[in-house]
Design an enzyme around this catalytic site. Structure first.
Site, PDB file in Angstrom:
ATOM      1  CE  LYS A 216      26.856  13.234 -10.353  1.00  0.00           C
ATOM      2  NZ  LYS A 216      27.799  12.761 -11.380  1.00  0.00           N
ATOM      3  CG  ASP A 271      29.964  10.243 -11.420  1.00  0.00           C
ATOM      4  OD1 ASP A 271      30.619  11.014 -10.701  1.00  0.00           O
ATOM      5  OD2 ASP A 271      29.463  10.591 -12.496  1.00  0.00           O
ATOM      6  CG  ASP A 295      23.539   3.405   2.610  1.00  0.00           C
ATOM      7  OD1 ASP A 295      24.124   2.406   3.062  1.00  0.00           O
ATOM      8  OD2 ASP A 295      22.305   3.479   2.532  1.00  0.00           O
TER       9      ASP A 295
END
Ligand code: NAD
Length: 404
Positions: A216, A271, A295
């Protein structure tokens, strides 16, 4: 007499035909799954060529260790894992809010098991929420030691939280609300690069076409953005003769992989990547991710191919590795002879491949595939699989044994 696996100078293993392998049964559903998985492992090894066998060595971890040693992760267990280089464990319960440390996190830290490796493979006709689950063939490499999981967190109003709020106000001239909890997100070049190195080596060894860095970095430029930059840098510096970036592939080679290159390195913002694995799964194979992204991504991908009952995993460090299913100890299901042993058996397959017994690993994966194809499956799969018959843990284990 059984012998220990030893580590050669070049980092590879010397595995005897009768290695000693430590195991911990775990809590909750762990002991009953372990009992079934062990039968399957022993049969698969006995059927393989070369008169091989495993001498399973029990180590204490979790609730049985607490009773025996007064410690959920005794030093003796850690020493045995170090001595024998590999271990397999059942899931261990972490009671919420009772101040007991997570054995799983402690184990990863104590042995510096810096990569959590989770292959995501579809076994037809396992139920799936997507239309073409067979297009999913990915291996997640999740960084296991840093990021927001490093354990540096302080509650609202604590002296540490107040001191950090004051420091940020002074250094960055920005106000953090006084009623904030504070957590620290460290991500280093060292830890990011050793993870990406392992992912690239794995992709090359298993002929995967690409490694995707999932980050990100558009928002968290110096942590997640660092992960991306350091990943590309490592690929260029250590594997530059056989890798190329996706950008180079299209800008310099018209999208066609040159014959001297074996692996494409690309990156995706996290995302967007959650969309990509649903919409274009065939474009992705090995993924390298920081801890938190990894995760989330590994559970989402597990769901795409049939859920936690089928999701194996490994925590791998330098010359030492602990194999375990992705799922937890599911206390509500314990003692009912109903859960799915596949995730632990597939974790065992990863262990056997890791010590060089790829033939055993292959026979375990094949037996699971054939067992699921009978449509006589445990409740987690049967609930969503049309024309299936629900069978118990022990009956499903018999089907796996029959298909070895
Ligand atoms: P869980 O994975 O135990 O259970 C989540 C759901 O998955 C449940 O609905 C359960 O029925 C199902 N499930 C899990 N394993 C299954 C199997 N083999 N076959 C069929 N269905 C299966 O997660 P949880 O309930 O959040 O956690 C329970 C405990 O496990 C907690 O104490 C947690 O800390 C611990 N935990 C341990 C590990 C580990 O040891 N590595 C990992 C995750 C959670």
């Amino acid at each position: 007499m059984a012998r220990a696996i030893t580590l050669r100078q070049d980092g590879t293993f010397d595995t005897p035909c009768d290695p000693i392998i430590p195991f911990a049964k775990g809590d909750g559903i762990g002991p009953e799954i372990w009992a079934c998985a062990r039968q399957v492992f022993d049969r698969a090894v006995a059927k393989a060529q070369g008169g091989r066998s495993v001498d399973w060595l029990e180590i204490a971890a979790g609730s049985n260790a607490l009773e025996q040693y007064g410690d959920t992760l005794p030093k003796d267990s850690l020493d045995k894992i170090k001595t024998y280089h590999v271990a397999i464990k059942g899931p261990i319960t972490t009671p919420v809010g009772r101040g007991i440390r997570s054995v799983n996190v402690a184990l990863r830290q104590a042995l510096d098991l810096y990569a959590c490796v989770r292959p995501i493979q579809y076994f037809s006709p396992a139920p799936s929420p997507v239309k073409q689950p067979e297009l999913v063939d990915m291996v997640v490499f999740r960084e296991n030691t840093e990021d927001v999981y490093c354990g540096l967190e302080w509650p609202v109003g604590s002296p540490e939280a107040c001191a950090i709020i004051a420091l940020v106000s002074k250094l960055a001239k920005r106000e953090i609300r006084q009623d904030s909890g504070i957590g620290i997100k460290p991500m280093s070049k060292f830890a990011s690069q050793r993870l990406v190195r392992m992912a690239i080596e794995y992709a090359l060894k298993h002929n995967y076409p690409s490694v995707t860095l999932v980050h990100k970095g558009n928002i968290m430029k110096f942590t997640e953005g660092g992960f991306r930059a350091w990943g590309y840098e490592l690929a260029r510096d250590e594997f530059g003769d056989i890798t190329l970036t996706e950008q180079e592939l299209y800008e310099q080679h018209g999208g066609v992989l040159p014959s001297d290159k074996k692996l494409i390195i690309k990156d995706r913002i996290c995302d967007a990547m959650f969309q990509q694995v649903l919409l274009n799964p065939k474009d992705y194979s090995v993924l390298a991710l920081p801890n938190l992204n990894g995760d989330y991504m590994s559970d989402a991908l597990a769901a795409q191919v049939g859920g936690l009952g089928l999701a194996p995993g490994a925590n791998i460090g330098q010359g030492v590795a602990v194999f375990e299913a992705t799922h937890g100890s599911s206390p509500k299901d314990a003692g009912q002879n109903k859960v799915n042993p596949s995730a632990m058996i597939l974790s065992g397959a990863m262990l056997f491949a890791y010590i060089g017994w790829e033939d055993v690993a292959e026979s375990l994966r094949g037996a699971i595939a054939k067992a699921i194809a009978t449509r006589h499956v445990t409740f987690d799969l049967a609930q969503q699989m049309p024309d299936s018959t629900q069978v118990s843990l022990t009956d499903f284990t018999k089907i796996i044994l029959d298909n070895l």
